[in-house]
Scaffold this active site. Structure first.
Site, PDB file in Angstrom:
ATOM      1  CD  GLU A 193      -1.782  -2.407   1.430  1.00 34.77           C
ATOM      2  OE1 GLU A 193      -0.635  -2.667   1.838  1.00 34.77           O
ATOM      3  OE2 GLU A 193      -2.665  -3.281   1.306  1.00 34.77           O
ATOM      4  CD  GLN A 220      -7.969  -7.009  -1.976  1.00 33.50           C
ATOM      5  OE1 GLN A 220      -7.360  -7.708  -1.166  1.00 33.50           O
ATOM      6  NE2 GLN A 220      -7.899  -7.185  -3.280  1.00 33.50           N
ATOM      7  CB  ALA A 253     -11.236   1.978   4.178  1.00 34.62           C
ATOM      8  CG  ASP A 254     -10.435  -1.920   7.432  1.00 33.83           C
ATOM      9  OD1 ASP A 254     -10.864  -2.170   8.555  1.00 33.83           O
ATOM     10  OD2 ASP A 254     -11.184  -1.696   6.453  1.00 33.83           O
ATOM     11  CG  HIS A 273     -11.539  -7.222   6.197  1.00 34.97           C
ATOM     12  ND1 HIS A 273     -10.781  -7.884   7.131  1.00 34.97           N
ATOM     13  CD2 HIS A 273     -10.968  -7.497   5.001  1.00 34.97           C
ATOM     14  CE1 HIS A 273      -9.807  -8.540   6.525  1.00 34.97           C
ATOM     15  NE2 HIS A 273      -9.895  -8.326   5.229  1.00 34.97           N
TER      16      HIS A 273
END
Lengths: 343, 321
Positions: B58, B80, B82-83, B125
């Site tokens: 990321e 994939q 936001a977390d 998630h």
């Protein structure tokens, strides 16, 4: 601004070999004297914030600056005064950033080594180590999408940054995308005060490259000739499409982390060892030994550089500093999307 | 024919790719696979070389986007979940968000964050991270609540010259449907009156708009007319529309799915109380998720986040003050 970038082949014929050394030496000396000037201004209280110099790293740094061409991308780190100058940064850019002139590229909004001109392929570092590597990847990725070929992107990190996740992610990313990235690692024995024994446990940082599927090269960072050759070769290989290249240079930082740091933690044995040699002295002795320059010529060069720096300092000190009342205080380029602005 | 919130996001990306050669999409599994939620379904085939799988990196994904933006491209980065953007947080807040301020060179990247809770998704998630991004200067934070806004705001996110955190709610992906895509839209930075009312203002955004609307409907038989303001973007925050609504109703409840400490709901209340204290008939209230990680089990999850029932209960309490 890139008028000083040389399209030099550091491993070419004898004349260009000599000329490259002389050019490199000039940038090294200019960088050393500019750094020393900034350190002096800092001690005189003329500079807000810190001063970070590249003493002992000029040979390595100048080699990357000289190996790049107009149209390449360069993201230097804090000890790259020589590389910045060789890449084409004017002396006043450094001084304007250190002294906060609004005519400089950062306009007093950022200072010292955080300077660049992104639209000219010269990227301004953030302080978070390793963070520039993937940004260089992005410029190379974009250029490839636009069909530009034959360029390279180079960036510099130290032994400390090799421990970051950002560097790991970015090297792997460059390898997956086969980008023409040249990653220069200045293993200068200390990350601030932390010795390499507390930074990594591998035998040699260059060994890591194999794990990424990346070519690596090791060099004595105190030896200008070796740096020009090894860095020049790495850049040529990246340019030729061989994918990312990693260069690990061994040297010693001959100063504190910043000018606020007396570097008392540096092991005297390292200072006395070959790794502690001053690359500028080594380069100078080489020039004299080869009879490419004599003492008179070097003294004249010093005089010329002193004048250049003093004139630039005098000029920049007369320039305006930022005015909080005329500052627009907008962090968003789309005017109406700034909070508290007129719609 | 109807189109879902998720399909609108895919269509907006297709539109952007079609209209602007500078646009590309980079993220994990976005290529041939079409993304974890299929928000990029078939786009790699339709736009060869422009919808690209990234390694699980990321930090490097955002770094690459910033570099590409400097070179004049308009990258869309799909996180994939936001977390996981917290792994790229450094590049978002220190690189993308500072570039324009420092150098006068804008940074037109769009970071898509599939966010918010869905049943069974658990602590890693489900997060709502709009607050932490809105806290940083230099970022625009969009939180569309409708299919139409998901489409038009994503197009605007790609078009503007600044880094945009595009918070798309996973709970709305499949449930929310519209008849067709919009041809015009309110500009980003303008809130919307999602329902008119005279007795109280509920300010919400993203999925909470729907909980608020349901709560408002629940209160109708009791004789209450609740106004619901959809913020649309939390940064910039359209204080004017909120204040105008509070001026009409005299009562304010702010609802957010993010955690309670600080945040968008606190910001709205701070602004209304400091700039429009006299407009309030009673102390303003706010309703957020509980101050714990987002729980996995549906029994806990439904009690953790504000639901229509919880909003209605909070509203009744406020109306009795």
């Amino acid at each position: 601004m890139l008028q000083t970038v040389l399209d030099a082949d550091p491993v070419g014929d004898a004349t260009s070999f000599r000329d490259t050394h002389l050019t490199a030496y000039r940038f090294m000396l200019l960088a050393r004297m500019l750094d020393d000037k900034c350190a002096g201004l800092y001690r005189a209280g003329k500079i807000h914030g810190g001063v970070f110099i590249g003493r002992g790293q000029e040979a390595l740094s100048v080699s990357i600056g000289l190996s790049l061409k107009k149209g390449d991308v360069f993201a230097p780190l804090i000890r790259d005064t020589a590389g910045r100058l060789a890449f084409g940064e004017p002396v006043v850019d450094a001084l304007r950033t250190y002294l906060g002139s609004v005519l400089g590229p950062m306009r007093g909004r950022d200072g010292n080594v955080h300077r660049g001109r992104p639209k000219e392929g010269y990227l301004p570092m953030v302080s978070h180590l390793g963070a520039m590597v993937s940004v260089v990847n992005g410029t190379l990725f974009a250029r490839r999408m636009k069909g530009v070929t034959g360029m390279v992107g180079a960036t510099c990190i130290g032994d400390g940054a090799t421990s970051t996740g950002a560097v790991h992610e970015a090297i792997n990313q460059a390898a997956v995308e086969k980008l023409p990235l040249v990653l220069i690692v200045a293993d200068n024995q200390y990350a601030y005060s932390t010795p390499t024994s507390r930074q990594f446990a591998c035998r040699d940082l260059a060994d890591r490259a194999a794990g990424y599927g990346v070519e690596s090269h090791s060099v004595d960072g105190t030896d200008l000739s070796a740096c020009l050759k090894v860095v020049g070769d790495a850049v040529a290989r990246a340019r030729a499409g061989r994918g990312p290249q990693m260069v690990v240079a061994t040297l010693l930082r001959l100063c504190g982390h910043g000018e606020h740091d007396d570097a008392s933690y540096i092991d005297p044995k390292l200072k006395a060892s070959p790794v502690g040699r001053d690359c500028l002295k080594v380069a100078e002795e080489h020039l004299l030994r080869q009879k490419w320059a004599d003492a008179t010529a070097l003294a004249a060069l010093r005089g010329e550089i002193v004048r250049e720096i003093e004139e630039a300092v005098a000029q920049v000190q007369r320039e305006p500093t930022p005015d909080p009342f005329t500052e627009d205080w907008r962090a968003i380029s789309t005017g109406h999307l700034n909070e508290g602005q007129e719609k | 024919m109807s189109i879902t919130y998720l399909e609108a996001i895919r269509e907006a990306q297709a539109h952007a790719l079609r209209d602007d050669p500078r646009v590309f999409i980079y993220g994990q599994d976005v290529g041939a696979f079409g993304g974890a939620f299929k928000a990029t379904k078939n786009l790699a085939k339709e736009f060869p070389g422009r919808v690209i799988d990234a390694p699980i990196s990321e930090d490097a994904m955002i770094g690459l986007a910033v570099g590409a933006a400097i070179e004049g491209m308009r990258p869309i980065i799909e996180m994939q979940f936001a977390d996981f953007s917290t792994v790229g947080f450094n590049q978002i807040v220190n690189q993308a968000a500072t570039l324009f301020w420092r150098t006068n060179v804008p940074c037109p990247i769009t970071v898509r964050l599939p966010f918010g809770g869905t049943s069974g998704s658990g602590p890693f998630h489900s997060q709502s991270l709009e607050t932490i991004y809105a806290h940083y200067p230099g970022l625009v934070v969009m939180t569309p609540a409708t299919v139409e806004d998901a489409y038009s705001m994503l197009l605007e996110a790609v078009a503007i010259d600044d880094p945009v955190i595009f918070c798309e709610h996973k709970f709305l992906y499949y449930h929310l449907k519209a008849e067709k895509l919009p041809s015009e839209a309110l500009p980003v930075g303008k809130a919307r009156i999602a329902r008119e009312g005279r007795d109280m203002t509920i300010v919400a955004y993203s999925a909470m708009v729907h909980e608020a609307l349901e709560a408002a409907a629940e209160l109708v038989p009791e004789g209450w007319e609740i106004e619901v303001v959809d913020l649309r973007s939390v940064k910039p925050l359209d204080t004017d529309t909120v204040m105008a609504s509070v001026a009409r109703t005299g009562r304010l409840l702010c609802v957010g799915e993010a955690w309670p400490w600080g945040g968008v709901t606190a910001e709205v209340i701070a602004r209304v109380t400091s700039e429009g204290f006299g407009l309030l008939d009673v102390p303003p209230q706010r309703l957020n998720a509980k101050d714990t990680p987002v729980p996995y089990h549906p029994n806990l999850w439904t009690a953790h986040r504000p639901t229509a029932r919880a909003v209605a209960a909070a509203a009744r309490k406020l109306l009795r003050l």
